[in-house]
Write a protein that holds these residues in place. Structure first.
Motif, short mmCIF file in Angstrom:
data_model
loop_
_atom_site.label_atom_id
_atom_site.label_comp_id
_atom_site.label_asym_id
_atom_site.label_seq_id
_atom_site.Cartn_x
_atom_site.Cartn_y
_atom_site.Cartn_z
N SER A 24 0.84 -1.20 0.00
CA SER A 24 0.00 0.00 0.00
C SER A 24 0.88 1.26 0.00
CB SER A 24 -0.97 -0.05 1.20
OG SER A 24 -0.92 1.10 1.95
N PHE A 25 2.00 1.21 0.75
CA PHE A 25 2.91 2.37 0.75
C PHE A 25 3.55 2.55 -0.63
CE2 PHE A 25 7.24 4.14 1.82
CZ PHE A 25 6.80 5.44 1.98
N VAL A 26 3.99 1.42 -1.21
CA VAL A 26 4.62 1.49 -2.53
C VAL A 26 3.65 2.12 -3.54
CG1 VAL A 26 5.54 0.12 -4.46
CG2 VAL A 26 6.15 -0.47 -2.11
N GLU A 27 2.40 1.71 -3.44
CA GLU A 27 1.40 2.20 -4.39
C GLU A 27 1.18 3.72 -4.29
OE1 GLU A 27 -3.26 1.34 -4.79
OE2 GLU A 27 -2.04 -0.46 -4.39
N VAL A 28 0.98 4.21 -3.05
CA VAL A 28 0.74 5.66 -2.92
C VAL A 28 1.99 6.46 -3.26
CG1 VAL A 28 -1.17 5.57 -1.28
CG2 VAL A 28 1.16 5.58 -0.40
N TYR A 29 3.15 5.91 -2.91
CA TYR A 29 4.40 6.63 -3.20
C TYR A 29 4.64 6.67 -4.70
CZ TYR A 29 9.28 8.09 -2.82
OH TYR A 29 10.47 8.79 -2.95
N ARG A 30 4.39 5.53 -5.35
CA ARG A 30 4.63 5.45 -6.79
C ARG A 30 3.68 6.38 -7.55
NH1 ARG A 30 7.52 1.32 -9.46
NH2 ARG A 30 7.10 -0.40 -8.06
N ALA A 31 2.45 6.50 -7.04
CA ALA A 31 1.48 7.38 -7.71
C ALA A 31 1.98 8.83 -7.66
CB ALA A 31 0.13 7.27 -7.01
N GLU A 32 2.69 9.16 -6.61
CA GLU A 32 3.15 10.54 -6.43
C GLU A 32 4.49 10.78 -7.13
OE1 GLU A 32 1.21 12.37 -4.28
OE2 GLU A 32 2.39 14.22 -4.29
N HIS A 33 5.39 9.81 -7.06
CA HIS A 33 6.76 10.06 -7.52
C HIS A 33 7.21 9.15 -8.67
CE1 HIS A 33 7.36 12.86 -4.29
NE2 HIS A 33 6.93 11.97 -3.42
N TYR A 44 2.90 -2.73 17.57
CA TYR A 44 2.22 -2.29 16.35
C TYR A 44 2.58 -3.20 15.18
CZ TYR A 44 6.76 0.07 15.66
OH TYR A 44 8.09 0.34 15.55
N SER A 45 1.74 -3.13 14.17
CA SER A 45 2.06 -3.77 12.90
C SER A 45 1.59 -2.76 11.85
CB SER A 45 1.35 -5.11 12.78
OG SER A 45 -0.04 -4.91 12.87
N GLY A 46 1.62 -3.13 10.60
CA GLY A 46 1.14 -2.19 9.59
C GLY A 46 2.18 -1.17 9.20
N ALA A 47 3.47 -1.43 9.50
CA ALA A 47 4.52 -0.53 9.04
C ALA A 47 5.45 -1.25 8.06
CB ALA A 47 5.31 0.01 10.23
N GLY A 48 4.98 -2.40 7.58
CA GLY A 48 5.72 -3.09 6.53
C GLY A 48 6.68 -4.16 7.01
N LEU A 49 6.84 -4.31 8.32
CA LEU A 49 7.80 -5.30 8.82
C LEU A 49 7.16 -6.26 9.81
CD1 LEU A 49 10.80 -2.85 9.19
CD2 LEU A 49 10.73 -4.81 7.65
N GLY A 50 5.87 -6.49 9.67
CA GLY A 50 5.17 -7.42 10.56
C GLY A 50 4.98 -6.82 11.94
N GLU A 51 4.99 -7.72 12.95
CA GLU A 51 4.78 -7.26 14.32
C GLU A 51 6.04 -6.55 14.82
OE1 GLU A 51 2.04 -7.59 16.24
OE2 GLU A 51 0.97 -8.43 14.51
N GLU A 52 5.85 -5.37 15.39
CA GLU A 52 6.98 -4.63 15.94
C GLU A 52 6.61 -4.11 17.32
OE1 GLU A 52 9.04 -1.75 13.32
OE2 GLU A 52 7.52 -2.25 11.83
N SER A 53 7.63 -3.75 18.11
CA SER A 53 7.33 -3.04 19.35
C SER A 53 8.38 -1.97 19.57
CB SER A 53 7.28 -4.01 20.53
OG SER A 53 8.57 -4.53 20.77
N MET A 54 7.93 -0.86 20.15
CA MET A 54 8.87 0.22 20.48
C MET A 54 9.24 0.04 21.94
SD MET A 54 10.55 2.74 19.34
CE MET A 54 9.85 3.18 17.75
#
Lengths: 317, 448
Positions: B328-337, B379-389
């Motif tokens: 989803s990030f690749v798609e929106v970024y590609r549409a812009e740039h 969190y998840s949804g940042a492209g790298l699966g499950e993450e924690s800060m």
């Protein structure tokens, strides 16, 4: 044996680096010596040389450049770099003529600070223009893989040194040829005599009825062509990006003429070689001290021999 | 100009009040802090946020060795601002975010140039904090810069969201309460890379390192030495520092003993790596040994081109990952740039959204509350699966990608590297009392 190979590789690396410094130093020193004009845009000419080289190289490369799109797919050899070797100095020469006429000439009789400001401003304009027109991207270096059918991309085995990049060896040969021709032009031709006389006493030359203004233009253009050529050589071994003019060219050029002496072609050659060898030797032995020793050496030169190795007066005097 | 005066006088008052004791300040500011819709907290840093807009400061290198990284980061930041205000991209998928600004305030941004230099970066960040009232600063590319700016942000009580910074020190010895890092670090690079290299090249090898002589290069070098020795049983012949911004490495490379060295490790990044790697190959070192570039980036891969063929390294993220968030990030970024994003753009985008989401969860821009929302956040949804800060050092615990350079024939404008493996976060990382985290003292929230 180890010691021998280390010394040999220090010498070769030093010669290669020193040759580029010498090219830059000669250009800067003849302009400074003849017209007493401090040209901080010298690095910008190096930058232009690198980018023109890059464009010529890309556009004449037979697999994807302009010539290819025009239907020319074979001219017998990979002509990109050879075309650049011819075209880059011509562009540099032309730019030098324009710079002398429109930037330098109005400032000949102005204080040095004015000259510094206007040429530094010009350098910034060139750098920003490159960024805006071509972009801030970094480009891969443009060394040819073959030259006249000979593979120059592979390292070759040298006695004492071991494997050494063959292109860098060729660079030493090419730059020394250019330096040699420039040296002869200044030492052995009438034009050179006028230039040399101009560096000593331009008023006297003018009184002798020689049109020194024309010589001024040619000297400036020659210096610019050498800087542009150095840029092309630099672009063949390092990546090309808009900041190389200052980092890789302007500062080394000034260090070179501080060591060699202002106004002396012989000094610029010697200065370039000395600096190249210092950097190479220090990097290979005590790398963390390389920059310190380099600047310390230049500082000591300024203290104990301000006229440089071959100079007749102090730098900027 | 009026804005300057207001900002300065308010900050001056705060600093003076600080001397009167935090408890007193809290009592006083409870009455004066209004205007931000959440007046229950005392003024702190640039809190409260006045008016309908909130300012983020994007402090990136627009000149210097890492300027192209900076341009990419800025593209990610601007996309994040657009999505925060108008919806789109991950903002539509992250439940904390509304797409109508942050806490109903429109996000605006100011940009600064760090020039890849810590002092310049500090000055630029200071301007953003004092003149522009930035509530959050993010950016950097160079750990030297990130460490300098996060130190400033701790003093000024303004949050710093790290962008590209890979030194162990950022969330190790130099860590601060007011800074969070999504990117992995050199230690994790060592953990992910060493087993792959051991399996690929064998055990009991000799390696020789060159490293950029500043915070990142030094911790990078130390981590490579530690894990190559521990995991692969390799021995280090020598490790040589090179100044940041070196363009000609030929003398350093001449010194590499060809007959003894099995693996040459080039701890260089950006322009430095774009020069050192092709020069190593030009010198024919690849004929005698394997070459490793532990941290890849796009600039280096593009400029080094054919030289990266088969060379291993790690990356923060890659557009080829197939999970929904990445695509989803690749798609929106590609549409812009019109091309795929680099990982610098993803970190910039992610760190901005993470801050905004934490503010929404906290219901206030008050920094200590925002920090508490980020600490320990899963969190998840940042492209790298499950993450924690992680709360103890503010270092994201996340997967790390091991990459290999594509061959020249295989390369396209977007595809320069191939993903070799995605090392799960369970296999890397370190406890709070181990590795770089053992040296981390986060400092104060500001409301103690």
């Amino acid at each position: 044996m180890l010691l021998q190979s280390e010394i040999a590789s220090i010498l070769l690396n030093g010669l290669q680096q020193g040759a580029i410094y010498a090219l830059l130093g000669i250009g800067l020193t003849i302009i400074l010596g003849t017209m007493e004009f401090l040209n901080l845009a010298h690095g910008a000419l190096y930058l232009v040389g690198a980018y023109v080289g890059l464009i010529v190289f890309q556009e004449t490369t037979l697999s994807n450049g302009f010539l290819y799109s025009a239907g020319i797919t074979s001219i017998g050899f990979e002509g990109g770099f050879l075309a650049a070797i011819v075209l880059v100095p011509i562009v540099g020469f032309g730019l030098g003529l324009l710079m002398e006429r429109f930037v330098a000439e109005p400032f000949y009789d102005r204080p040095e600070t004015d000259q510094l400001l206007v040429t530094f401003g010009l350098a910034l304009i060139v750098e920003e223009t490159v960024k805006n027109v071509i972009g801030g991207n970094t480009f891969q270096s443009i060394a040819p893989s073959t030259l006249f059918g000979v593979n120059v991309s592979q390292p070759i085995q040298l006695p004492f040194v071991g494997l050494f990049p063959s292109w860098r060896l060729l660079i030493i040969v090419i730059t020394f040829l250019v330096i040699g021709v420039t040296y002869l032009a200044i030492e052995r031709t009438d034009f050179g005599l006028v230039v040399q006389a101009g560096t000593r006493d331009s008023e006297m030359v003018r009184l002798l009825g020689i049109k020194i203004n024309r010589s001024y233009s040619l000297v400036f253009a020659l210096g610019a062509a050498l800087a542009a050529f150095a840029g092309l050589i630099g672009a063949s071994i390092q990546t090309v990006s808009p900041q190389i003019g200052t980092d890789q060219a302007l500062i080394p050029a000034f260090l070179t003429i501080v060591v060699g002496g202002a106004g002396s072609v012989r000094g610029a050659i010697a200065g370039g070689m000395v600096l190249g060898l210092i950097i190479s030797a220090m990097t290979q032995t005590y790398s963390q001290w390389a920059q310190i020793v380099l600047y310390l050496f230049v500082a000591l030169m300024l203290v104990f021999r301000p006229e440089g190795l071959f100079g007749t007066g102090e730098v900027g005097e | 100009m009026a804005r300057d005066t207001t900002a300065l006088s308010r900050r001056d008052v705060l600093k003076t009040s600080g001397a009167a004791g935090v408890a007193g300040l809290a009592g006083l500011a409870g009455c004066t802090g209004g205007g931000g819709g959440d007046s229950e907290y005392p003024a702190l840093g640039n809190y409260p946020v006045e008016g309908d807009e909130v300012v983020f400061g994007f402090n990136v290198p627009q000149s210097g060795s890492y300027s192209q990284e900076g341009a990419d980061e800025l593209r990610g930041y601007n996309l994040a601002v657009e999505h925060l205000n108008n919806g789109g991209g991950w903002v539509d998928d992250w439940e904390d975010l509304s797409g109508e600004g942050v806490l109903d305030k429109t996000v605006t941004a100011v940009e600064g140039d760090t020039a890849t230099d810590p002092d310049t970066a500090r000055q630029s960040a200071t301007r953003m904090i004092n003149r522009d009232n930035a509530i959050m600063i993010t950016g950097g590319s160079s750990s030297g810069v990130a460490i300098a700016v996060q130190g400033l942000c701790q003093e000024e009580k303004v949050l710093f969201q790290c962008c590209i910074t890979h030194s162990n020190d950022t969330t190790g010895s130099e860590c601060v309460r007011y800074s969070f890092r999504e990117m992995f670090n050199a230690y994790m690079t060592g953990q992910a890379l060493a087993p792959v290299l051991r399996d690929e090249y064998g055990e009991d090898l000799n390696f020789y390192q060159l490293y950029a002589d500043y915070s990142w290069g030094q911790t990078q070098q130390a981590s490579m030495e530690q894990f190559f020795t521990e995991v692969g049983g390799w021995s280090q012949i020598e490790s040589v520092p090179t100044p940041l911004g070196t363009s000609d490495y030929s003398s350093y490379l001449s010194d590499v003993p060809r007959d003894e060295t099995d693996v040459l490790v080039l701890n260089h990044y950006g322009l430095d790596a774009a020069n050192s790697l092709p020069q190593a190959i030009e010198a024919g070192l690849d004929q005698d040994m394997e070459i490793v570039v532990p941290l890849y980036n796009r600039l280096m891969a593009e400029a080094a081109s054919g030289s990266i063929d088969g060379i291993f390294g790690t990356a923060d993220w890659n557009w080829q990952l197939e999970d929904d968030a990445s695509q989803s990030f690749v798609e929106v970024y590609r549409a812009e740039h019109d091309r795929a994003p680099s990982y610098g753009a993803r970190i910039a985008y992610t760190q901005t959204l993470q801050y905004a989401a934490a503010v929404e969860r906290a219901g206030t821009f008050y920094p200590p509350e925002v920090i508490r929302q980020l600490e320990g956040h899963e969190y998840s949804g940042a492209g790298l699966g499950e993450e924690s800060m992680r709360a103890c050092d503010h270092q994201a615990q996340r997967d790390v990608l091991v990459m290999q350079g594509a061959s020249e024939q295989e390369q396209t404008e977007d595809k320069l590297l191939n993903i070799v493996s995605q090392t799960p976060r369970g296999d890397i990382g370190y406890a709070c009392d181990a590795g770089p985290a053992a040296e981390c003292e986060l400092g104060e929230y500001g409301d103690e």
